[in-house]
Design an enzyme around this catalytic site. Structure first.
Site, mmCIF file in Angstrom:
data_model
loop_
_atom_site.group_PDB
_atom_site.id
_atom_site.type_symbol
_atom_site.label_atom_id
_atom_site.label_comp_id
_atom_site.label_asym_id
_atom_site.label_seq_id
_atom_site.Cartn_x
_atom_site.Cartn_y
_atom_site.Cartn_z
ATOM 1 N N GLY A 12 10.804 -4.318 1.169
ATOM 2 C CA GLY A 12 10.508 -2.893 1.272
ATOM 3 C C GLY A 12 10.543 -2.408 2.706
ATOM 4 O O GLY A 12 10.787 -3.189 3.638
ATOM 5 N N ILE A 14 8.061 -1.252 4.787
ATOM 6 C CA ILE A 14 7.076 -1.872 5.685
ATOM 7 C C ILE A 14 7.157 -3.402 5.583
ATOM 8 O O ILE A 14 7.132 -4.109 6.589
ATOM 9 C CB ILE A 14 5.642 -1.367 5.386
ATOM 10 C CG1 ILE A 14 5.554 0.146 5.621
ATOM 11 C CG2 ILE A 14 4.612 -2.093 6.268
ATOM 12 C CD1 ILE A 14 4.211 0.780 5.255
ATOM 13 N N ASP A 33 10.211 -9.585 -4.097
ATOM 14 C CA ASP A 33 10.490 -8.150 -4.229
ATOM 15 C C ASP A 33 11.424 -7.965 -5.424
ATOM 16 O O ASP A 33 12.393 -8.707 -5.565
ATOM 17 C CB ASP A 33 11.176 -7.632 -2.952
ATOM 18 C CG ASP A 33 11.051 -6.125 -2.798
ATOM 19 O OD1 ASP A 33 10.556 -5.676 -1.754
ATOM 20 O OD2 ASP A 33 11.468 -5.399 -3.730
ATOM 21 N N ASN A 34 11.136 -6.998 -6.271
ATOM 22 C CA ASN A 34 12.012 -6.769 -7.428
ATOM 23 C C ASN A 34 13.078 -5.723 -7.136
ATOM 24 O O ASN A 34 13.800 -5.292 -8.023
ATOM 25 C CB ASN A 34 11.198 -6.382 -8.674
ATOM 26 C CG ASN A 34 10.564 -5.004 -8.555
ATOM 27 O OD1 ASN A 34 10.610 -4.390 -7.497
ATOM 28 N ND2 ASN A 34 9.990 -4.523 -9.642
ATOM 29 N N LEU A 78 2.061 -6.162 -0.230
ATOM 30 C CA LEU A 78 2.585 -4.822 0.034
ATOM 31 C C LEU A 78 3.390 -4.256 -1.127
ATOM 32 O O LEU A 78 3.811 -3.099 -1.074
ATOM 33 C CB LEU A 78 3.465 -4.826 1.300
ATOM 34 C CG LEU A 78 2.710 -4.729 2.627
ATOM 35 C CD1 LEU A 78 2.047 -6.040 2.972
ATOM 36 C CD2 LEU A 78 3.635 -4.314 3.752
ATOM 37 N N THR A 97 2.527 -1.224 -11.920
ATOM 38 C CA THR A 97 2.821 -2.024 -10.727
ATOM 39 C C THR A 97 1.614 -2.089 -9.806
ATOM 40 O O THR A 97 1.242 -3.155 -9.311
ATOM 41 C CB THR A 97 4.010 -1.413 -9.949
ATOM 42 O OG1 THR A 97 5.086 -1.232 -10.857
ATOM 43 C CG2 THR A 97 4.432 -2.312 -8.809
ATOM 44 N N ALA A 119 -2.429 -3.934 1.035
ATOM 45 C CA ALA A 119 -1.931 -2.661 1.558
ATOM 46 C C ALA A 119 -2.413 -1.522 0.670
ATOM 47 O O ALA A 119 -2.128 -1.480 -0.522
ATOM 48 C CB ALA A 119 -0.408 -2.668 1.619
ATOM 49 N N TYR A 151 -1.684 7.878 -8.029
ATOM 50 C CA TYR A 151 -1.402 6.922 -6.952
ATOM 51 C C TYR A 151 -2.683 6.605 -6.178
ATOM 52 O O TYR A 151 -3.018 5.441 -5.939
ATOM 53 C CB TYR A 151 -0.323 7.481 -6.019
ATOM 54 C CG TYR A 151 0.026 6.542 -4.889
ATOM 55 C CD1 TYR A 151 0.531 5.264 -5.149
ATOM 56 C CD2 TYR A 151 -0.152 6.910 -3.563
ATOM 57 C CE1 TYR A 151 0.841 4.396 -4.120
ATOM 58 C CE2 TYR A 151 0.157 6.048 -2.523
ATOM 59 C CZ TYR A 151 0.661 4.785 -2.808
ATOM 60 O OH TYR A 151 0.956 3.937 -1.786
ATOM 61 N N LYS A 155 -4.630 2.947 -6.156
ATOM 62 C CA LYS A 155 -4.957 2.225 -4.923
ATOM 63 C C LYS A 155 -6.472 2.021 -4.791
ATOM 64 O O LYS A 155 -6.928 1.018 -4.247
ATOM 65 C CB LYS A 155 -4.396 2.977 -3.708
ATOM 66 C CG LYS A 155 -2.895 2.755 -3.516
ATOM 67 C CD LYS A 155 -2.613 1.301 -3.159
ATOM 68 C CE LYS A 155 -1.136 0.975 -3.135
ATOM 69 N NZ LYS A 155 -0.884 -0.477 -2.913
#
Ligand code: UDP
Length: 325
Positions: A12, A14, A33-34, A78, A97, A119, A151, A155
């Site tokens: 990604g 970052i 990572d997908n 992340l 996710t 993250a 979102y 988080k």
């Protein structure tokens, strides 16, 4: 002394910069990572290197996570569906996710007792009007019918997981990123006004400023974002805590557009666009977003270094090379 480190979301924006730094200092890195928003081009330069292992897979693959967690010394988590626009477009994928994925990563780390850096996001604070945001401040969110807040909520659940595992003794540190920008920002600009405006400026298209353009953000250059993240993994005193990682300079979106126009030498005009034209009806924006970074300074020794103009110049140089014309 070199370590074995797992970076989820390692391809990604970052994550790939973090991978660069870890490999530079001699660590062995596993990146999972997908490629949903991550890109192979972000890590292409490391493919085939001895100390780099890329796994094109999802963090929902528990067998893989188990194997990786048993093998590494430290996990930087992340991987997430990020960008308000993506989240608004597919709230279900975002929740799965960001919640189920984090539960799996923390669960695997817990099993093998490995430190995790989680993250998180400044989106956590929502539309709180108490500026600057301190880590222990209240969160102010809109109703659940407004997709944007999913979102922030996802988080927040991640952070609650982190605190829950920390309460059981697991070393976990959480970092809340504030509007990171720099090379490798996705060209479509879904998660970033900087990418959007730079693309528009380079193409000679109108620079779209939403609303009245007086909403503010503290734009944080990628090197500073990564530095804060690295420190959270290194500093023992940071375990069990959450940290704002961001620059302190507050910039309006209109100022940002004007600066990007000047630095690119673009002849594009700046236009004001209603929020609903971009996000659809019922969107709620964060009016001001400013971090207090006292805690990160004191505990981690975090000092953001790159000024907005300098960071924008580096970003624009990269975009000139990599964005399609
Ligand atoms: N924005 C804008 N023009 C664009 C894209 C975004 O004016 O082309 C605004 C957006 O409405 C918000 C701010 O820029 O007020 C930051 O948006 P971004 O998506 O970068 O991140 P956010 O901080 O909202 O997560």
């Amino acid at each position: 002394l070199s370590m074995k480190i797992l970076v989820t979301g390692g391809a990604g924006y970052i994550g790939s910069h973090l991978v660069d730094r870890l490999l530079e200092r001699g660590d062995e890195v596993y990146a999972i990572d997908n490629l949903s928003t991550g890109k192979i081009s972000n890590i292409q330069h490391h493919l085939g290197a001895d100390r780099f292992h890329f796994l094109n897979d999802t963090i929902l693959n528990e067998a893989l996570l188990d194997r990786l967690a048993s093998d590494v010394d430290l996990v930087y988590h992340l991987a997430a569906l990020v960008g308000v626009k993506y989240v608004v477009a597919d709230p279900l994928a975002a929740i799965k996710t960001n919640v189920t994925g984090t539960e799996a990563v923390l669960g695997a780390a817990f099993k093998y007792w490995k430190k995790v850096v989680l993250a998180s996001s400044s989106e956590i604070y929502g539309k709180s009007a108490k500026i600057p945001f301190h880590e222990e401040d209240d969160r102010v969110l809109g109703p659940t019918s407004v997709g944007r807040w999913s979102y922030s909520t996802s988080k927040a659940i991640d952070e609650h997981f982190a605190f829950a595992y920390a309460a059981k003794g697991l070393p976990v540190a959480t970092v809340r990123f504030f509007n990171s920008y720099g090379p490798r920002l996705d060209e479509k600009g879904y998660g970033s006004v900087v990418a959007n405006l730079v693309r528009q400026a380079l193409k000679g298209e109108p620079l779209t400023v939403h609303g009245d353009g007086r909403q503010t953000r503290c734009f944080t250059y990628i090197d500073d974002t990564v530095e804060g993240t690295l420190l959270a993994g290194e500093v023992k005193a940071g375990e069990g805590l959450v940290f704002n990682i961001g620059a302190e300079a507050e910039t309006t979106i209109l100022e940002l557009a004007t600066t990007i126009k000047r630095l690119t030498g673009s002849r594009s005009e700046i236009v004001f666009v209603p929020y609903r034209d971009y996000y659809g009806e019922g969107f709620e924006d964060t009016r001001r977003r400013v971090p207090s970074i006292d805690r990160a300074k004191t505990v981690l020794g975090f000092v953001p270094k790159v000024k907005l103009e300098e960071g924008l110049m580096r970003t624009i140089a990269w975009c000139r090379e990599h964005y399609t014309r």
